[in-house]
Each structure stands twice: as C-alpha cells, then as structure tokens.
Design a protein around this motif. Structure first.
Motif, PDB file in Angstrom:
ATOM      1  N   ALA A 328     -39.248  12.393 -18.420  1.00  0.00           N
ATOM      2  CA  ALA A 328     -40.549  13.074 -18.385  1.00  0.00           C
ATOM      3  C   ALA A 328     -41.658  12.061 -18.105  1.00  0.00           C
ATOM      4  N   GLY A 329     -42.499  12.387 -17.136  1.00  0.00           N
ATOM      5  CA  GLY A 329     -43.590  11.500 -16.757  1.00  0.00           C
ATOM      6  C   GLY A 329     -43.227  10.530 -15.654  1.00  0.00           C
ATOM      7  N   CYS A 330     -41.931  10.355 -15.397  1.00  0.00           N
ATOM      8  CA  CYS A 330     -41.479   9.438 -14.349  1.00  0.00           C
ATOM      9  C   CYS A 330     -41.014  10.169 -13.096  1.00  0.00           C
ATOM     10  N   VAL A 331     -40.601  11.420 -13.259  1.00  0.00           N
ATOM     11  CA  VAL A 331     -40.167  12.242 -12.127  1.00  0.00           C
ATOM     12  C   VAL A 331     -40.845  13.599 -12.243  1.00  0.00           C
ATOM     13  N   PRO A 332     -40.974  14.344 -11.155  1.00  0.00           N
ATOM     14  CA  PRO A 332     -41.578  15.683 -11.228  1.00  0.00           C
ATOM     15  C   PRO A 332     -40.817  16.582 -12.194  1.00  0.00           C
ATOM     16  N   ASN A 333     -41.544  17.369 -12.969  1.00  0.00           N
ATOM     17  CA  ASN A 333     -40.912  18.216 -13.983  1.00  0.00           C
ATOM     18  C   ASN A 333     -40.036  19.304 -13.383  1.00  0.00           C
ATOM     19  N   ALA A 334     -40.330  19.707 -12.147  1.00  0.00           N
ATOM     20  CA  ALA A 334     -39.631  20.849 -11.553  1.00  0.00           C
ATOM     21  C   ALA A 334     -38.549  20.442 -10.560  1.00  0.00           C
ATOM     22  N   TRP A 335     -38.168  19.162 -10.518  1.00  0.00           N
ATOM     23  CA  TRP A 335     -37.217  18.741  -9.489  1.00  0.00           C
ATOM     24  C   TRP A 335     -35.868  19.436  -9.687  1.00  0.00           C
ATOM     25  N   THR A 336     -35.199  19.656  -8.572  1.00  0.00           N
ATOM     26  CA  THR A 336     -33.882  20.285  -8.563  1.00  0.00           C
ATOM     27  C   THR A 336     -32.969  19.478  -7.647  1.00  0.00           C
ATOM     28  N   PRO A 337     -31.667  19.743  -7.662  1.00  0.00           N
ATOM     29  CA  PRO A 337     -30.765  19.030  -6.746  1.00  0.00           C
ATOM     30  C   PRO A 337     -31.149  19.167  -5.282  1.00  0.00           C
ATOM     31  N   HIS A 338     -31.779  20.277  -4.909  1.00  0.00           N
ATOM     32  CA  HIS A 338     -32.114  20.487  -3.500  1.00  0.00           C
ATOM     33  C   HIS A 338     -33.224  19.547  -3.034  1.00  0.00           C
ATOM     34  N   TRP A 339     -33.971  18.974  -3.957  1.00  0.00           N
ATOM     35  CA  TRP A 339     -35.019  18.025  -3.565  1.00  0.00           C
ATOM     36  C   TRP A 339     -34.412  16.791  -2.900  1.00  0.00           C
ATOM     37  N   PHE A 340     -33.186  16.434  -3.273  1.00  0.00           N
ATOM     38  CA  PHE A 340     -32.533  15.286  -2.644  1.00  0.00           C
ATOM     39  C   PHE A 340     -32.318  15.554  -1.161  1.00  0.00           C
ATOM     40  N   ARG A 341     -31.996  16.795  -0.828  1.00  0.00           N
ATOM     41  CA  ARG A 341     -31.777  17.171   0.579  1.00  0.00           C
ATOM     42  C   ARG A 341     -33.075  17.028   1.364  1.00  0.00           C
ATOM     43  N   HIS A 342     -34.173  17.536   0.811  1.00  0.00           N
ATOM     44  CA  HIS A 342     -35.468  17.401   1.488  1.00  0.00           C
ATOM     45  C   HIS A 342     -35.858  15.933   1.620  1.00  0.00           C
ATOM     46  N   SER A 343     -35.582  15.151   0.594  1.00  0.00           N
ATOM     47  CA  SER A 343     -35.925  13.728   0.633  1.00  0.00           C
ATOM     48  C   SER A 343     -35.132  13.015   1.723  1.00  0.00           C
ATOM     49  N   HIS A 344     -33.861  13.367   1.840  1.00  0.00           N
ATOM     50  CA  HIS A 344     -33.004  12.756   2.853  1.00  0.00           C
ATOM     51  C   HIS A 344     -33.516  13.069   4.258  1.00  0.00           C
ATOM     52  N   ALA A 345     -33.815  14.335   4.509  1.00  0.00           N
ATOM     53  CA  ALA A 345     -34.292  14.732   5.841  1.00  0.00           C
ATOM     54  C   ALA A 345     -35.634  14.082   6.160  1.00  0.00           C
TER      55      ALA A 345
END
Length: 410
Positions: A328-345
């Motif tokens: 908490a406070g270091c990463v977005p509170n709402a992140w999900t596994p799919h965020w890794f896909r968006h980050s990769h692209a």
C-alpha cells in the motif's frame, strides 16, 4: 427526489457444477431460475464461452428482469420503446411514474450501459433464432460491425445495406490503459520472492514471482499464463528460450482468447527463474504426484488442497489482495494482473517496436485492436518525433545546402 426501486429479489447467483466448474445464473423473486435467461446462459456454456462473459451476461439479464418486473412487462412482448426506457432506467434507477426534479448521479457509466444492453440483445437474438417471437423489430437494435472502417471493395461485395441501430448508447472516449512502472513491477516481484546472496537461494514463493515476471515480460493474459504446461516452456539450450501459447481445454475454463497459437521468445533470466521453480516442484514431489509432469500445468497449488492441482484465477486474485495491502502506497491500489499486459505493450511501443509486431506478440486478432487500445502511446511517439524537427531535418538540410553550393537551379 429520485426513487430507486428495490428489486433485490431478482439477482445473479453463482453456481458450482458437478465438474467443479463455477458459473452464474439468474434467480427470480421466487428464488427459482429465470427460464429464458438460463436457456441462453446454458447456450453460452455449451459454446464454451469464457466464464467471465457468462457472469457479465448474467448480470445484464438480472438487471433486465428487474426492469421488466418493475414496469410490469412480459419478456416476450417487449417493444423498441421498452428497450429505450431500459437504458434510462439503467442510468437513473427510477421506477414507473417517477420523474426526478433534478438529475442525479448516474448508476452506471455509459460503457457499462452498452455492455448490459449487448447482453440482453444477445439473449433475444438467441431466442429468436430458436423460433420465439420475442420483441418487435428487435433486429433494428442489433449492431453489425463496429467503427467506420469498411473493407476494400465493400461496395461491390455487399448486396444489402448494413443494419443500423435505432437506439444508440453514448460512447465515452476510452482513456489510456493503466500501467505499472518498472519500479512497481520490481516491487511486486520482490514482495513474492528475493534472491538471498548470503545463502545462494531464493526466499519466498518463486511460483508467485514467476507469474508476475512472466506477465510483465510476455504480455500474456492471466488465463493464458495459467493454461501453460511444462511442455509449452522450451528452455534455452544454447539458443533463445521461448514459450508456446496453445489453445486447449482447462479445468478452470481459463483460455487462450481468440483461440490462436503464438510463440513468444523470453529472456534467459526468466528462463532461469522457471528452472528454479521446476527444481522446487520436483523437490516437493510434483513429479511423483503427477502422472506426466511434462503434460501438466506450470502454475499449480503448493499449499492448498488438492496439492499440485491447477492454480485457480480466484486464488491469484487472493494473492493480488494480499500484495495490495502489503505494498500500500507503493503501487496503485486498483492494480490487477491485466495491468502487466498493458505495461508490456506500452514499453514495446515506446521502444519503437512496430505496431504489427506488438499486435502479434499480444495475440490480437487485428492490428487495429492494438492501435485503438494504445493509440495514446503511438501518438505521443509521433509527436515527440515531429517535435525534434532539427534532428529530423538535418539530412534534408545538408542536401539542400550542398545543392545550393553547386549553383542556382537551372
């Protein structure tokens, strides 16, 4: 004053089938299954539609039957006007004969309204194809195709006009997909397992770290990662390691979206992490508990029973919840596994990788999907290139100056 009708008696209900598979249905006020809705949802199950799609459509149909109940309508005699009123009801929640004096906060965003309407219309299309005269002129509501794109020679191939919708949903501009920074990705991975150089071994769960590292480096969807088998992972033997994304059945109904095969090259670092995980699996007895480990799933239960059974998506999201609290406070509170896909692209596009290559790596059926989803990235890259006008035109200026030095144009 806005009056919202209380229709909690009509709801979606999660079910566990005899095979252990989880699905959803719609229950009425009498706590019985709503027949027409269940017939359509069963059709989706038979067609092996994603459980998440079944869940989304079940929610849409529950809302539809709430609306029918509130306004005293019968499901198989609705009109175009009823569908239009349904959209208003989704946005406001106002019951019949209620007019708000002042507009209130919408219950659902326009994107959600569009998804719910699509689920209801699909149900009615199914029943019409099965001979039920449900809804008048419903075909006028059905959308065919999307966007303004027309294929080459469209005017020659198509003999009839396209169907147009009578009732339209306001489309909101899609924002930029959420991403994780490299530091945040490292933080999530390190929270799962870290290398202890003092004793030369990993501390923590290598399996959990492997999952996040795999998603970040390949852009896989969670379902595609959970569907990987050891035979799909080709360890480097002097050449570049790679994984294969193979469409196949999975006990938890996770799947390769679009049903397409693809081959993804990976780094030696990720390959070594997989080797460590595989070594730990064998040390825990997985090779003895599973008949054919090569044909078994990479990501399996390690602490929960049944041990070495395929890892469930729900368990992954339990892990996400724990990591959210821990970081908490270091990463977005709402992140999900799919965020890794968006980050990769996003990382690939910012690095200048051609869009068609990124599209193939992500497994998109059409490069236009990639362009639509990550348009902000490509636009920013184009703007940055144009902004550097001096560097962009340096070669052109040198050519002009050399020509002018020779003499005036003849």
């Amino acid at each position: 004053m806005t009056t919202v009708v209380d229709l909690s008696g009509i709801r979606t209900q999660r079910l566990t089938l005899g095979t252990g598979e989880r699905t959803w249905t719609v229950l009425g006020r009498d706590h019985r299954v709503v027949g027409p809705a269940e017939e359509y949802l069963e059709h989706l199950r038979v067609q092996k539609v994603s459980p998440n799609t079944v869940k989304s459509y079940a929610r849409a149909l529950a809302l539809w039957w709430q609306y029918l109940d509130a306004f005293g309508l019968t499901w198989d005699t609705v009109t175009l006007e009823d569908f239009g009123a349904f959209l208003t009801w989704l946005r406001t929640g106002e019951g019949p004969q209620v007019t708000a004096l002042a507009p209130g906060e919408p219950r659902f965003g326009e994107a959600t309204v569009a998804v719910r309407l699509r689920g209801v219309l699909s149900c009615y299309e199914f029943h019409q194809l099965n001979g039920v005269d449900a809804g008048r002129d419903l075909h006028r509501l059905v959308q065919r195709g999307g966007g303004r794109y027309k294929p080459m020679l469209e005017h020659i191939a198509r003999r009839k006009g396209r169907r147009q919708t009578v009732i339209r949903v306001r489309q909101q501009h899609a924002g930029a997909p959420p991403v994780l920074t490299p530091r945040q990705i490292d933080g999530i991975c390190d929270a799962c397992a870290v290398w202890d150089s003092a004793v030369y071994e990993w501390r923590g769960s290598v399996r959990d770290r492997l999952l996040w590292a795999l998603l970040a480096e390949t852009g896989l969807r969670l379902g595609e990662a959970l569907g990987l088998r050891h035979r799909d992972w080709h360890t480097g033997r002097g050449d570049t390691p790679f994984i294969e994304v193979v469409p196949r059945e999975h006990p938890h109904r996770v799947r390769v979206k679009g049903g397409g095969y693809r081959k993804l090259y990976i780094s030696d670092e990720l390959d070594r992490l997989y080797g460590e995980y595989l070594w730990q699996l064998c040390g825990a007895g997985a090779d003895m508990a599973v008949v054919d480990l090569d044909d078994w799933y990479v990501f399996v239960n390690l602490a929960r029973e049944p041990r070495f059974a395929p890892w469930q998506p729900d368990s992954v999201y339990d892990l996400v919840d724990r990591l959210r609290r821990q970081l908490a406070g270091c990463v977005p509170n709402a992140w999900t596994p799919h965020w890794f896909r968006h980050s990769h692209a996003t990382a690939l596009l910012l690095a200048g990788v051609p869009v068609h290559v990124v599209s193939r790596r992500l497994g998109h059926a059409d490069v236009q999907t990639t362009l639509n989803t990550y348009a902000h990235v490509t636009e920013d890259a184009e703007l940055r290139a144009v902004a550097d006008w001096k560097a962009l035109t340096s070669g052109w200026r040198a050519t002009i100056e050399a020509a002018e030095a020779i003499g005036p144009c003849s």
